[in-house]
Design an enzyme around this catalytic site. Structure first.
Site, PDB file in Angstrom:
ATOM      1  CB  CYS A  10      -9.613  -7.261  95.939  1.00  0.00           C
ATOM      2  SG  CYS A  10      -8.269  -8.056  95.019  1.00  0.00           S
TER       3      CYS A  10
ATOM      4  CB  CYS B 249      -7.294 -11.559 101.445  1.00  0.00           C
ATOM      5  SG  CYS B 249      -7.148  -9.773 101.318  1.00  0.00           S
TER       6      CYS B 249
ATOM      7  CD  GLU C 227     -10.220  -0.204 106.121  1.00  0.00           C
ATOM      8  OE1 GLU C 227     -10.891  -0.025 107.140  1.00  0.00           O
ATOM      9  OE2 GLU C 227      -9.746  -1.309 105.814  1.00  0.00           O
TER      10      GLU C 227
ATOM     11  CB  CYS D 202      -0.009   0.138 103.507  1.00  0.00           C
ATOM     12  SG  CYS D 202      -0.831  -1.283 102.773  1.00  0.00           S
TER      13      CYS D 202
ATOM     14  CB  CYS E  32      -1.019  -8.315 105.756  1.00  0.00           C
ATOM     15  SG  CYS E  32       0.525  -7.431 105.759  1.00  0.00           S
TER      16      CYS E  32
ATOM     17  CB  CYS F  72      -6.775 -14.387  98.162  1.00  0.00           C
ATOM     18  SG  CYS F  72      -5.814 -13.995  96.676  1.00  0.00           S
TER      19      CYS F  72
HETATM   20  N1  SAH Z   1      -3.505  -7.714  95.786  1.00  0.00           N
HETATM   21  C1  SAH Z   1      -2.119  -7.442  96.069  1.00  0.00           C
HETATM   22  C2  SAH Z   1      -1.960  -6.272  97.016  1.00  0.00           C
HETATM   23  C3  SAH Z   1      -2.471  -6.533  98.423  1.00  0.00           C
HETATM   24  S1  SAH Z   1      -1.093  -6.786  99.441  1.00  0.00           S
HETATM   25  C4  SAH Z   1      -1.442  -8.679  96.616  1.00  0.00           C
HETATM   26  O1  SAH Z   1      -2.148  -9.612  96.971  1.00  0.00           O
HETATM   27  O2  SAH Z   1      -0.229  -8.732  96.643  1.00  0.00           O
HETATM   28  C5  SAH Z   1      -1.787  -7.511 100.865  1.00  0.00           C
HETATM   29  C6  SAH Z   1      -0.924  -8.631 101.354  1.00  0.00           C
HETATM   30  O3  SAH Z   1      -1.500  -9.214 102.521  1.00  0.00           O
HETATM   31  C7  SAH Z   1      -0.811  -9.740 100.330  1.00  0.00           C
HETATM   32  O4  SAH Z   1       0.455 -10.302 100.385  1.00  0.00           O
HETATM   33  C8  SAH Z   1      -1.834 -10.711 100.848  1.00  0.00           C
HETATM   34  O5  SAH Z   1      -1.664 -12.002 100.345  1.00  0.00           O
HETATM   35  C9  SAH Z   1      -1.614 -10.608 102.328  1.00  0.00           C
HETATM   36  N2  SAH Z   1      -2.737 -11.107 103.100  1.00  0.00           N
HETATM   37  C10 SAH Z   1      -4.023 -11.198 102.724  1.00  0.00           C
HETATM   38  N3  SAH Z   1      -4.773 -11.699 103.704  1.00  0.00           N
HETATM   39  C11 SAH Z   1      -3.950 -11.933 104.741  1.00  0.00           C
HETATM   40  C12 SAH Z   1      -4.139 -12.410 106.067  1.00  0.00           C
HETATM   41  N4  SAH Z   1      -5.351 -12.762 106.501  1.00  0.00           N
HETATM   42  N5  SAH Z   1      -3.058 -12.510 106.859  1.00  0.00           N
HETATM   43  C13 SAH Z   1      -1.849 -12.126 106.429  1.00  0.00           C
HETATM   44  N6  SAH Z   1      -1.594 -11.643 105.202  1.00  0.00           N
HETATM   45  C14 SAH Z   1      -2.652 -11.545 104.369  1.00  0.00           C
END
Ligand code: SAH
Length: 363
Positions: free
Chosen positions: A116, A123, A96, A109, A338, A120
């Site tokens: 991935c 996410c 996406e 974005c 995000c 985490c």
């Molecule tokens: N893998 C890289 C690029 C993805 S950026 C990274 O983690 O930086 C996506 C962003 O959204 C990251 O900062 C991630 O931690 C954040 N994110 C992931 N899950 C989220 C959620 N449920 N709510 C808010 N932010 C989230």
């Protein structure tokens, strides 16, 4: 490893750098290479629109340009300021990208991997696991499409954030290949490109040696190793002290702004003590903090910090001398915010442990 082995597919027109394109067009006059390169990137035209090229040449190139990235679905937020595109790649993998219009700019974005591997738990992409790396062309095409889309609405695409699905620094060469293409051929300034990472230190070190001064964002979410080990598992390999040192070296070399992403999780990383730990790290690096209440994802049981708590956390940081902003929550109504990008993949809940709730620390 060749691109074919790692991404499971042959190169598309958009995977070729200028030299490779020149090789492909060996025998054609040199200005044809210019026309094609400038047309595809600086002008952002599709091959079909490049009417300056002879039809026979376009027909020869068409199989290389078609069907690599096709729109599987689009959804827009009610006010149309956020538009999410679901892409189907040539091998069926789904990714996406999200185009966001602000008053003074438009930002896309983009994804760098299908899925991935960073796991985490909060996410949605991490919950779904890793499928494969994207190629340079697959990353660049997301931007070219967004630029056309923005242009059709009278907007100019000015910024690209590598914050979609995947970990850009776990797919370093292709991500950097895309950055080089965007900065050079497409004409987007490196200062308007932002790479976001969980903190893959070898990748940040490589970035430090690159000529393109892109912005660095680090998904911090916790400022002590115990909690960060749990929230961002790669922290066990690359702990906080080393992360801070590596960020400092990047800032020294590049003079760009560093930002930390911090998803506020109710009762987990939104306590007064968390603000203090975060402030100590952020101040030392002059880093900007982007706060965002945790967005809901199917595989994670804990909710985001309620609005009053978010405001209080931001105030606390500011009182401690940190530049902090609360990120406007874009696209939650279309699962484009995000951490919500999952390309329709169901989570694998067995991978996701609920976070440990921490006792509140005294204010
Ligand atoms: N893998 C890289 C690029 C993805 S950026 C990274 O983690 O930086 C996506 C962003 O959204 C990251 O900062 C991630 O931690 C954040 N994110 C992931 N899950 C989220 C959620 N449920 N709510 C808010 N932010 C989230």
């Amino acid at each position: 490893m060749t691109d074919r082995e790692e991404t499971g597919r042959a190169a598309s027109l958009y995977d070729l750098d200028r030299d490779a394109l020149a090789d492909l067009l060996a025998g054609e006059p040199a200005y044809r290479i210019d026309q094609l390169w400038t047309g595809l990137y600086a002008q952002g035209r599709t091959l079909d629109d490049l009417s300056t090229l002879p039809k026979t040449l376009r027909a020869r190139l068409a199989p290389l340009a078609e069907g690599r990235l096709t729109v599987a679905a689009t959804s827009a937020s009610e006010d149309r300021s956020t538009v999410k595109t679901l892409w189907r790649l040539a091998d069926g993998a789904l990714v996406e990208s999200v185009l966001m219009h602000y008053r003074d700019r438009s930002t896309v974005c983009v994804s760098t991997q299908a899925g991935c591997a960073m796991a985490c738990g909060f996410c949605a992409t991490g919950q779904a696991g890793f499928t494969r790396h994207l190629s340079v062309g697959e990353i660049v095409e997301q931007v070219l499409y967004a630029r056309r889309d923005a242009g059709a609405g009278g907007r100019r695409l000015s910024n690209v954030v590598f914050m979609g699905m995947g970990e850009p620094l776990a797919n370093y060469d292709r991500t950097w290949g895309a950055i080089r293409r965007l900065h050079g051929a497409v004409g987007l300034s490196a200062r308007h490109l932002t790479v976001s990472t969980v903190g893959i230190l070898p990748g940040i070190r490589r970035m430090t040696a690159e000529p393109e001064p892109v912005n660095l964002a680090v998904s911090l979410h916790a400022a002590n190793d115990e909690l960060r080990d749990e929230l961002v598992p790669i922290n066990r390999r690359y702990p906080l002290d080393d992360l801070v040192d590596t960020c400092r070296a990047y800032l020294r070399a590049k003079g760009r702004r560093l930002s930390f992403e911090w998803a506020l999780i109710d009762g987990v990383n939104d306590r007064a003590g968390d603000a203090r730990e975060l402030a100590a790290i952020a101040r030392g690096l002059g880093a900007h903090v982007n706060l965002i209440p945790l967005n809901p994802t199917p595989g994670y049981p804990t909710r985001g910090t309620p609005p009053a708590g978010v405001a209080a956390f931001a105030d606390r940081l500011r009182a401690l001398g940190v530049n902090a902003t609360v990120r406007r929550n874009r696209g939650t109504d279309i699962d484009a915010a995000c951490g919500q990008l999952a390309a329709g993949a169901p989570p694998r809940p067995q991978q996701v442990a609920p976070p440990t709730r921490r006792r509140p620390t005294p204010a």
